[in-house]
Scaffold this motif. Structure first.
Motif, short mmCIF file in Angstrom:
data_model
loop_
_atom_site.label_atom_id
_atom_site.label_comp_id
_atom_site.label_asym_id
_atom_site.label_seq_id
_atom_site.Cartn_x
_atom_site.Cartn_y
_atom_site.Cartn_z
N ALA A 385 0.84 -1.20 0.00
CA ALA A 385 0.00 0.00 0.00
C ALA A 385 0.87 1.24 0.00
N THR A 415 -1.23 4.43 -11.16
CA THR A 415 -1.98 4.85 -9.97
C THR A 415 -1.28 4.40 -8.70
N TYR A 416 -1.66 5.04 -7.61
CA TYR A 416 -1.25 4.57 -6.29
C TYR A 416 -2.20 3.45 -5.88
N VAL A 417 -1.67 2.50 -5.14
CA VAL A 417 -2.50 1.38 -4.65
C VAL A 417 -2.67 1.51 -3.15
N GLY A 418 -3.84 1.05 -2.70
CA GLY A 418 -4.12 1.07 -1.27
C GLY A 418 -4.49 2.42 -0.74
N LYS A 419 -4.77 3.38 -1.63
CA LYS A 419 -5.13 4.72 -1.18
C LYS A 419 -6.48 5.18 -1.72
N GLY A 420 -7.24 4.26 -2.34
CA GLY A 420 -8.57 4.61 -2.81
C GLY A 420 -8.62 5.32 -4.15
N TYR A 421 -7.52 5.30 -4.88
CA TYR A 421 -7.52 5.93 -6.20
C TYR A 421 -8.22 5.06 -7.24
N ASP A 427 -7.80 -2.14 -5.86
CA ASP A 427 -6.88 -1.74 -4.79
C ASP A 427 -6.35 -2.96 -4.06
N GLU A 428 -7.25 -3.89 -3.81
CA GLU A 428 -6.87 -5.11 -3.10
C GLU A 428 -6.09 -6.06 -4.00
#
Length: 679
Positions: A385, A415-421, A427-428
């Motif tokens: 994350a 994108t960033y993962v684990g941050k709700g983007y 994300d998971e």
């Protein structure tokens, strides 16, 4: 053929024509008993046969006239008969036989025989007409039993009516003369009834047994099996024979259950519908006779519902259980498991047939499913994350319907993962991946786009399938990763800020995509360390290298080309891989210096620069003097830069008032300002 033979042929044709007329007219009176009609046919045929027989046995040219039977003038008989007495006796017997049947006798003349034959033909025609009219105008003879004529039989008959079945059918009721007395079509409603339970007249009860859906029958019912002597009010008189044109539309039995017939099963079926699952499916709904009453295809939208919790009619709840995504099956249900007598657009007590294809399946308790397809070895690092990730993907629905792809745009999704983007399921699903890994992520709708979907591409409540390929990832806290692949034994002089270095490199992305190489140009890449001539990550990677050393550099994008990248060469937010080799290195000047003296500085430096002795130094005089000192080895310019640009900057620093010339008052040594010997 002579005239007599032709006349005989005409007589034969007329006779057979009369027989045909009699047969047709009598047959049209179809309420006559079969035995009675048979006797009429036989009588007509026998009469005509006799006429024909007479013409064939005694053709006109072979029958002797009345004079041929007499003796000759000499009293003797004809020579032929004297010579052939046996033949004469045979001929006499034949003539006697014909005469005994009432045909023209042997002694009639040809003319008289023709007249007699004409009378026979006229009598035959008259008899045919009388027989036909007498047959049709005679009082009808009652039928002994029902008469069934199958006017249409479908190619397939899955089920035939049995006693106790419930049927729906259309009919036209008529008398034998064609006059209609009742019709279900006029009421725009089928006749619905149980068979064999005395809810119908006996003849109809019996006639419906054995019928198939869409079969059509013409049923003739005698009075004793219909309304008998009482009739039915003013509609049906007593002792009436009834004709019914019947079309069967539906048949079911109170003991019927849901019938399921799968006609397509996908090769892979990892999961089947269970109670409480949420499904999306297309269907065509028809009655048992094939009449379409509803279709999700016409609305271009699936039917979405929970299974087994009462949201559907009972028959569909049962019929969907056990289906796989992609499976096609036909679900047939009796009205007791359908709409019964409550259907609005569906006839009451109608059997229902649904042709179903299952497109989607999930349960509210489902989580993200991950199928690892290709994991590179070794995997030095897995995503966590907060990492920034670049990946390609193909997005489809559970039935394989494509909805999006990063490949079609020729650009990764970053994108960033684990941050709700991204959606929760993605994300998971992106946590714990390796660079270069390929995996399939199956996301239920509550972790995807929910009940609303995304308009036309992703329907509401759709399970999503992403096939992803991880190109690279990094963390904003990452630094340059330096791996020394080779270091010479003697490695004392190390590169530092200000040094002029020459090196080769191969550049690529994390997935191995080639970017650039100095080897392709046949020359080194030359820079001054610390002069911002390369990306910060490369500056960091070149420090403290010695000539001949080789390194492997991993540079995160914030130390490389950032979020913009290099158009057409380096993608945005890309991690860079450099394999570098130091070829040559020249020591730089101390920090802050662009020129230094290698020897002691002359005490009369200004005077030496003032070549024309006019007490001022022009730019040309200044430039010529510095270059002469460098060429003679008395001074040194900072390596890696344009010498004229350096000298121009040095002159500008001394020309303090900016008038394009340096006076003795303006001229100062660096020693006057710092502790270093530099202008």
């Amino acid at each position: 053929m002579n005239v007599n033979e032709a006349y005989s042929t005409v007589v034969v044709c007329v006779c057979w024509s009369c027989v045909g007329d009699v047969v047709y007219l009598v047959s049209s009176c179809d309420y006559r008993p079969t035995v009675w009609r048979f006797h009429v046919y036989i009588s007509a045929v026998r009469y005509c046969a006799c006429v024909i027989r007479g013409t064939q046995i005694l053709p006109f040219n072979s029958i002797p006239d009345r004079d041929q039977g007499k003796k000759t003038r000499t009293g003797s008989r004809r020579p032929e008969e004297s010579e052939q007495s046996g033949e004469k006796r045979k001929r006499k017997r034949a003539i006697t036989t014909v005469t005994s049947h009432g045909y023209p006798p042997y002694f009639l003349s040809v003319k008289e025989r023709r007249v007699k034959m004409n009378q026979c033909v006229h009598g035959m025609i008259y008899l045919a007409v009388l027989v036909a009219f007498a047959a049709c105008d005679a009082p009808p003879v009652p039928l002994d039993d029902i008469v069934i004529e199958k006017t249409f039989v479908p190619e397939q008959c899955v089920r035939a009516v049995k006693v106790g079945d419930y049927v729906r059918y259309h009919y036209n009721g008529m008398f034998p003369d064609g006059k209609k007395f009742d019709s279900s079509y006029d009421r725009s409603s089928t006749y619905n009834v149980y068979v064999g339970k005395k809810q119908l007249i006996e003849g109809m009860d019996r006639a419906l047994v054995g019928m198939c859906v869409n079969e059509r029958r013409l049923v003739k019912i005698p009075p004793q099996l219909a309304y008998g002597k009482e009739g039915y009010g003013d509609v049906i008189p007593s002792d009436a024979i009834l004709h019914f044109d019947v079309l069967l539309l539906d048949v079911w039995n109170p003991d019927d259950v849901v019938q399921m017939k799968t006609y397509y099963t996908p090769e892979n079926c990892s999961r089947k519908v269970e109670v409480s699952d949420y499904v999306r499916y297309h269907y065509n709904g028809t009655l048992l006779d094939g009449t379409l009453f509803d279709s999700s295809h016409t609305r271009m939208r699936t039917y979405d519902t929970y299974v087994g919790i009462g949201w559907l009619i009972a028959g569909m709840d049962q019929g969907l259980l056990g289906m796989c995504v992609g499976e096609k099956r036909i679900i047939t249900m009796p009205p007791s498991l359908g709409y019964g007598s409550n259907g609005s657009d569906i006839p009451q007590q109608a059997s229902l047939v649904f042709d179903v294809v299952l497109l989607d399946l999930h349960n509210p308790k489902d989580g993200v499913s991950i199928i690892n397809q290709d994991i590179p070895q070794p995997c030095h690092r897995k995503s966590v994350a907060g990492d920034f990730i670049r990946y390609h993907y193909n997005g489809s629905l559970l039935d394989g319907t494509f909805f999006d792809s990063s490949y079609s745009r020729n650009r990764t999704y970053d994108t960033y993962v684990g941050k709700g983007y991204v959606i929760g399921g993605m994300d998971e699903g992106l946590i714990g991946v390796c660079i270069g890994e390929k995996r399939r992520i199956i996301i239920p709708p509550h972790l995807g786009y929910g009940e609303e979907g995304t308009g036309t591409k992703i329907p509401g409540s759709a399970v999503l399938v992403f096939d992803i390929h991880i190109i690279d990832f990094h963390n904003p806290s990452d630094t340059v990763v330096i791996t020394t692949n080779y270091k010479p034994v003697v490695c004392e002089t190390l590169a530092k800020k200000g040094d002029f270095v020459k090196y080769h490199y191969n550049a690529s992305l994390m997935d191995g995509s080639f970017i650039d190489s100095t080897y392709n140009y046949g020359k080194t890449y030359n820079i001054v360390l610390g002069a911002n001539q390369v990306v910060p990550g490369m500056e960091e990677g070149l420090k403290e290298m010695c000539v001949g050393e080789r390194r492997h550099l991993v540079i995160p994008p914030h130390l490389g080309y950032g979020e913009r990248g290099v158009d057409g060469e380096v993608p945005a937010s890309a991690v860079l891989i450099f394999d570098i080799e130091m070829i040559e290195m020249e020591a730089g000047l101390p920090d802050g210096y662009m020129f230094i003296w290698n020897e002691d500085v002359s005490a009369d430096l200004f005077t030496e620069m003032d070549a024309d002795k006019d007490l001022q130094v022009l730019a040309s005089e200044f430039s010529d003097y510095i270059l002469r000192q460098v060429n003679e080895g008395k001074g040194r310019l900072a390596p890696g830069f344009d010498a004229y640009r350096i000298i121009e900057n040095m002159f500008s620093n001394q020309d303090r008032n900016g008038d394009g010339k340096i006076t003795e008052d303006e001229f100062k040594l660096k020693a006057d300002e710092t502790t270093h010997d530099e202008l």
